[in-house]
Design a protein around this motif. Structure first.
Motif, PDB file in Angstrom:
ATOM      1  N   ASP A 165       0.802  -1.217   0.000  1.00 20.96           N
ATOM      2  CA  ASP A 165       0.000   0.000   0.000  1.00 20.96           C
ATOM      3  C   ASP A 165       0.841   1.276   0.000  1.00 20.96           C
ATOM      4  N   SER A 169       0.403   3.736  -3.055  1.00 21.87           N
ATOM      5  CA  SER A 169      -0.059   5.099  -2.772  1.00 21.87           C
ATOM      6  C   SER A 169       0.958   6.129  -3.248  1.00 21.87           C
ATOM      7  N   TYR A 172       0.839   6.412  -7.054  1.00 22.44           N
ATOM      8  CA  TYR A 172      -0.357   7.135  -7.502  1.00 22.44           C
ATOM      9  C   TYR A 172      -0.218   8.631  -7.243  1.00 22.44           C
ATOM     10  N   GLU A 173       0.330   8.965  -6.080  1.00 21.71           N
ATOM     11  CA  GLU A 173       0.535  10.364  -5.723  1.00 21.71           C
ATOM     12  C   GLU A 173       1.456  11.054  -6.724  1.00 21.71           C
ATOM     13  N   TYR A 211      -8.231   3.033   7.389  1.00 19.78           N
ATOM     14  CA  TYR A 211      -7.085   3.348   6.524  1.00 19.78           C
ATOM     15  C   TYR A 211      -7.137   2.515   5.244  1.00 19.78           C
ATOM     16  N   TYR A 212      -7.317   1.213   5.403  1.00 22.15           N
ATOM     17  CA  TYR A 212      -7.313   0.336   4.229  1.00 22.15           C
ATOM     18  C   TYR A 212      -8.518   0.585   3.328  1.00 22.15           C
ATOM     19  N   TYR A 215      -7.737   3.660   1.326  1.00 21.47           N
ATOM     20  CA  TYR A 215      -6.708   3.317   0.345  1.00 21.47           C
ATOM     21  C   TYR A 215      -7.311   2.532  -0.819  1.00 21.47           C
ATOM     22  N   THR A 218      -9.386   4.568  -3.273  1.00 19.11           N
ATOM     23  CA  THR A 218      -8.560   5.300  -4.236  1.00 19.11           C
ATOM     24  C   THR A 218      -8.098   4.393  -5.362  1.00 19.11           C
ATOM     25  N   VAL A 219      -7.671   3.188  -4.988  1.00 20.05           N
ATOM     26  CA  VAL A 219      -7.200   2.230  -5.993  1.00 20.05           C
ATOM     27  C   VAL A 219      -8.338   1.831  -6.923  1.00 20.05           C
TER      28      VAL A 219
END
Length: 261
Positions: A165, A169, A172-173, A211-212, A215, A218-219
Motif C-alpha cells: 500500500d 499510494s 499514484y501520488e 485506513y485500508y 486506500y 482510491t485504488v
C-alpha cells in the motif's frame, strides 16, 4: 508489514463456489477436485503447463504467485542472490528482503522467472512483497519496484499486487495513475487481525480498517480490481466480511488457519 501467507484454503463454513481462490501451498494433486473459480491463484513454479491447462478447463483466469521483494530459502534460486539480500523478514524466518534496485535481480524476475511462468500458460502475476519499499523507503527501492512492475506489465499479462500500500499510494501520488504498473491489488487484514505470538484471530481495529478502506477506494477509482484476504475461524464474522465485500464490489477469500495447513 504482514506478508502474504504462503498458501490458503477457504473456511469450512464458506461455500467453495467463490469467484476468488488462492492455493499457494498446494501442488496440482493436492488441489480440491471440484475446484472452480473465476480467478485462481497458484504458485505456478510447482505446476506443469499441462496441469495449468487442465485447471483452465474448470477455472477462469489463473495467476501465479511471484515474489519480487524478498527471496525464500526453499526456492531453487535462493543461493544465487545472497549478496542482494537486505535483511530478515519479521515473522517469516525463511525469507529475506532483497534489493530490488539491483539490475541483476530485475533481469531475473522479469526476463527469467516471469518468462518461465508465462510459458506455462498463466494469465497473470500475483506479485508479493512490494512491501520491501515500506521497510527500505529509498528512491532506489521505489524505482526498482517500478521497473519490475512495468516489466511484468510489458509481458501482456495482468498484474495484481499483494499488499504494498505504501508503494502503490506513493506511485499514484506521483503519477496520478496505476494502470502502467498494476491491474488490481490484494489486501490482507482489512477486517480481521492476527496475534502472531498466540496464533489467534481477531477483528481489525477501527483505524486500520478505515485506513485500508480509504486506500482501496482510491485504488478502485483508478480502475483497478480489489481483492481481499481475510483470516478468521468465526462463522459470523466470515459472513459479515462476505456481505461487506459484496457491498463494496470486492472479491474476498477467507482462511481459517494461520498456518494454512
Amino acid at each position: 508489514m504482514i506478508s502474504f501467507l504462503s498458501g490458503c484454503r477457504s473456511v469450512p463454513f464458506i461455500k467453495s463456489e467463490t469467484d476468488y481462490g488462492v492455493y499457494l501451498s498446494d501442488d496440482y494433486e493436492a488441489l480440491p477436485g471440484n475446484l472452480s473459480t473465476d480467478l485462481l491463484v497458484i504458485d505456478a513454479q510447482y505446476f506443469t503447463a499441462e496441469e495449468i491447462a487442465a485447471l483452465h478447463e474448470t477455472n477462469g483466469r489463473i495467476y501465479s504467485y511471484i515474489n519480487v521483494g524478498a527471496v525464500e530459502n526453499f526456492r531453487a534460486y535462493y543461493e544465487d542472490y545472497p549478496d542482494l539480500t537486505l535483511g530478515p523478514y519479521e515473522n517469516w524466518p525463511e525469507e529475506r528482503f532483497v534489493d530490488v534496485s539491483d539490475k541483476r535481480w530485475q533481469d531475473f524476475i522479469v526476463n527469467e522467472l516471469a518468462s518461465e511462468l508465462q510459458e506455462k500458460g498463466i494469465d497473470g502475476f500475483f506479485v508479493d512483497n512490494a512491501d520491501v519499499y515500506y521497510e527500505y523507503r529509498t528512491q532506489e527501492i521505489f524505482d526498482g519496484l517500478t521497473e519490475i512492475l512495468k516489466g511484468l506489465k510489458d509481458t501482456g499479462l495482468s498484474v495484481i499486487i499483494n499488499g504494498g500500500d505504501v508503494f502503490v499510494s506513493g506511485y499514484y501520488e506521483k503519477n496520478g495513475r496505476l494502470e502502467d504498473i498494476l491491474d488490481g491489488v490484494n489486501q490482507e487484514f482489512v477486517f480481521t487481525s492476527v496475534n502472531w505470538e498466540q496464533g489467534t484471530f481477531g477483528k481489525s481495529d477501527e483505524d486500520s480498517e478505515n485506513y485500508y478502506l480509504e486506500y482501496l477506494k482510491t485504488v478502485q477509482v483508478s480502475g483497478a480490481e480489489i481483492f481481499l484476504m481475510e483470516y478468521t475461524d468465526d462463522p459470523g464474522m466470515a459472513e459479515q466480511i462476505l456481505e461487506k465485500a459484496d457491498e463494496l464490489g470486492y472479491s474476498v477469500y477467507i482462511s481459517d488457519s494461520i498456518e494454512l495447513d
